[in-house]
Design a protein around this motif. Structure first.
Motif, PDB file in Angstrom:
ATOM      1  N   LEU A  53      -7.751  -2.883   4.336  1.00 51.58           N
ATOM      2  CA  LEU A  53      -6.537  -3.645   4.049  1.00 51.58           C
ATOM      3  C   LEU A  53      -6.620  -5.048   4.642  1.00 51.58           C
ATOM      4  O   LEU A  53      -6.209  -6.029   4.013  1.00 51.58           O
ATOM      5  CB  LEU A  53      -5.322  -2.891   4.592  1.00 51.58           C
ATOM      6  CG  LEU A  53      -5.041  -1.552   3.894  1.00 51.58           C
ATOM      7  CD1 LEU A  53      -4.045  -0.724   4.710  1.00 51.58           C
ATOM      8  CD2 LEU A  53      -4.525  -1.765   2.479  1.00 51.58           C
ATOM      9  N   SER A  77      -5.347   2.676   0.356  1.00 43.30           N
ATOM     10  CA  SER A  77      -4.104   3.208  -0.211  1.00 43.30           C
ATOM     11  C   SER A  77      -3.838   4.620   0.276  1.00 43.30           C
ATOM     12  O   SER A  77      -4.667   5.247   0.944  1.00 43.30           O
ATOM     13  CB  SER A  77      -4.198   3.219  -1.741  1.00 43.30           C
ATOM     14  OG  SER A  77      -5.173   4.182  -2.157  1.00 43.30           O
ATOM     15  N   THR A 122      -3.083  -6.535  -3.232  1.00 42.89           N
ATOM     16  CA  THR A 122      -2.756  -7.688  -2.401  1.00 42.89           C
ATOM     17  C   THR A 122      -2.631  -8.910  -3.298  1.00 42.89           C
ATOM     18  O   THR A 122      -3.456  -9.116  -4.195  1.00 42.89           O
ATOM     19  CB  THR A 122      -3.858  -7.932  -1.352  1.00 42.89           C
ATOM     20  OG1 THR A 122      -3.951  -6.787  -0.498  1.00 42.89           O
ATOM     21  CG2 THR A 122      -3.547  -9.162  -0.507  1.00 42.89           C
ATOM     22  N   VAL A 135      -2.818   0.412  -3.987  1.00 42.32           N
ATOM     23  CA  VAL A 135      -2.674  -0.770  -3.139  1.00 42.32           C
ATOM     24  C   VAL A 135      -3.098  -2.007  -3.919  1.00 42.32           C
ATOM     25  O   VAL A 135      -4.030  -1.962  -4.729  1.00 42.32           O
ATOM     26  CB  VAL A 135      -3.507  -0.656  -1.844  1.00 42.32           C
ATOM     27  CG1 VAL A 135      -4.980  -0.548  -2.125  1.00 42.32           C
ATOM     28  CG2 VAL A 135      -3.246  -1.839  -0.916  1.00 42.32           C
ATOM     29  N   SER A 175       0.834  -1.200   0.000  1.00 45.01           N
ATOM     30  CA  SER A 175       0.000   0.000   0.000  1.00 45.01           C
ATOM     31  C   SER A 175       0.866   1.246   0.000  1.00 45.01           C
ATOM     32  O   SER A 175       1.486   1.592   1.005  1.00 45.01           O
ATOM     33  CB  SER A 175      -0.929   0.013   1.225  1.00 45.01           C
ATOM     34  OG  SER A 175      -1.807   1.118   1.161  1.00 45.01           O
ATOM     35  N   ASP A 178      -8.401   0.498  -4.934  1.00 38.62           N
ATOM     36  CA  ASP A 178      -7.268   0.957  -4.126  1.00 38.62           C
ATOM     37  C   ASP A 178      -7.690   1.332  -2.710  1.00 38.62           C
ATOM     38  O   ASP A 178      -7.225   2.318  -2.135  1.00 38.62           O
ATOM     39  CB  ASP A 178      -6.550   2.132  -4.799  1.00 38.62           C
ATOM     40  CG  ASP A 178      -5.683   1.685  -5.969  1.00 38.62           C
ATOM     41  OD1 ASP A 178      -5.568   0.463  -6.180  1.00 38.62           O
ATOM     42  OD2 ASP A 178      -5.131   2.555  -6.664  1.00 38.62           O
TER      43      ASP A 178
END
Length: 300
Positions: free
Chosen positions: A224, A143, A120, A118, A114, A140
């Motif tokens: 997140l 982010s 994953t 961002v 991030s 995102d």
């Protein structure tokens, strides 16, 4: 090719990091301005490669790129753009792949990166899963841009009387003294994505003293953590997690993120990065054919 160089490009929106390697010499890392996602990416990479190589033939050109889509995920096209450098191999992938390799290497688990944006990526017995990384207009979540955008929204709500007062107002006014003119100046700024993301640092710095900033950080941590738990579930991976990027330098986001993950996975192991995204790009050339991430790398 005794004078040949190998180039590794870690291309993000904030900056492009380049590692120039030559046999018998220590690698040299250089920095260039970030990529523009509103313009074709491959010509931008080609130009950086030309400048970084200083005219030397290129043995390997490897690039991990933020915002890379299926329309441009073509190493052959990049090779054609730098044909004068006579590259031996060209490897091209999304920066989520190079971030994973630079962070966890061959392990199973999840890496969440991030910064301005961002993404994953998780690798496990169930394969590979990417979560988010859909850009500032469609995703995102959590982010730097997302934090900065939330800060600007909170400041304008406070200005209107729709939301509580916040010390973030003084940060925004330091850049745009007349708040009611700020949106016009921001919309006309070609660097508006990085400008918005810049405010994330102020949000993190005020989380202990400003309820609005604390709430923004808590929401970012939730987003997140959700991305990571989703990615781990999709590939049935053990909860080995590495969180990288500037957003995680904020104590409130990191602590909230880790607490939320422990609530879902009490056995979670948080692992420090083994290296950087640039190290991951450099590792692309040695990636085994049977590695789960190999299918996500275009080569020519």
């Amino acid at each position: 090719m005794t004078d040949a160089v190998s180039l590794a490009l870690d291309a993000g929106q904030t900056g492009i990091k380049v590692r120039v390697s030559r046999a018998g010499a220590a690698p040299v890392d250089r920095g260039f301005p970030g990529i523009r996602t509103d313009a074709p990416l491959l010509p931008q990479l080609a130009e950086v490669a030309r400048v970084a190589s200083v005219g030397a033939p290129v043995e390997v050109l490897a690039a991990g790129v933020s915002g890379l889509t299926s329309a441009e995920d073509d190493a052959a096209e990049l090779r054609a753009l730098v044909h004068e450098l006579t590259p031996g191999r060209v490897l091209l992938t999304h920066d989520s792949v190079s971030s994973f390799l630079g962070t966890l290497g061959d392990q199973h688990g999840a890496v969440v990166a991030s910064g301005t944006g961002v993404v994953t990526l998780a690798v496990g017995p169930g394969g590979v899963a990417r979560v988010d990384g859909w850009g500032y207009l469609m995703g995102d979540a959590g982010s730097g841009f997302w934090l900065g955008r939330a800060a600007l929204d909170a400041v304008m709500r406070a200005h209107d009387g729709r939301g509580p007062a916040t010390s973030l107002t003084e940060v925004v006014q330091a850049r745009w003294p007349v708040l009611e003119d700020a949106y016009v100046q921001l919309q006309s700024d070609a660097a508006r994505v990085s400008v918005v993301a810049w405010f994330a640092e102020a949000v993190a710095a005020r989380a202990d003293t400003d309820a609005v900033a604390a709430g923004i950080c808590a929401s970012a941590a939730e987003e997140l953590a959700l991305s990571v738990t989703t990615a781990l579930r999709r590939v049935d991976a053990a909860p080995v997690v590495s969180a990288i990027g500037g957003v995680f330098r904020g104590a409130a986001v990191r602590s909230g993120f880790e607490e939320l993950l422990r609530a879902v996975h009490p056995e979670v192991r948080f692992e420090a990065p083994h290296g950087s995204g640039l190290d991951g790009v450099a590792a692309l050339a040695a990636l085994a054919d049977g590695h789960p991430l190999r299918t996500l790398v275009s080569e020519a």
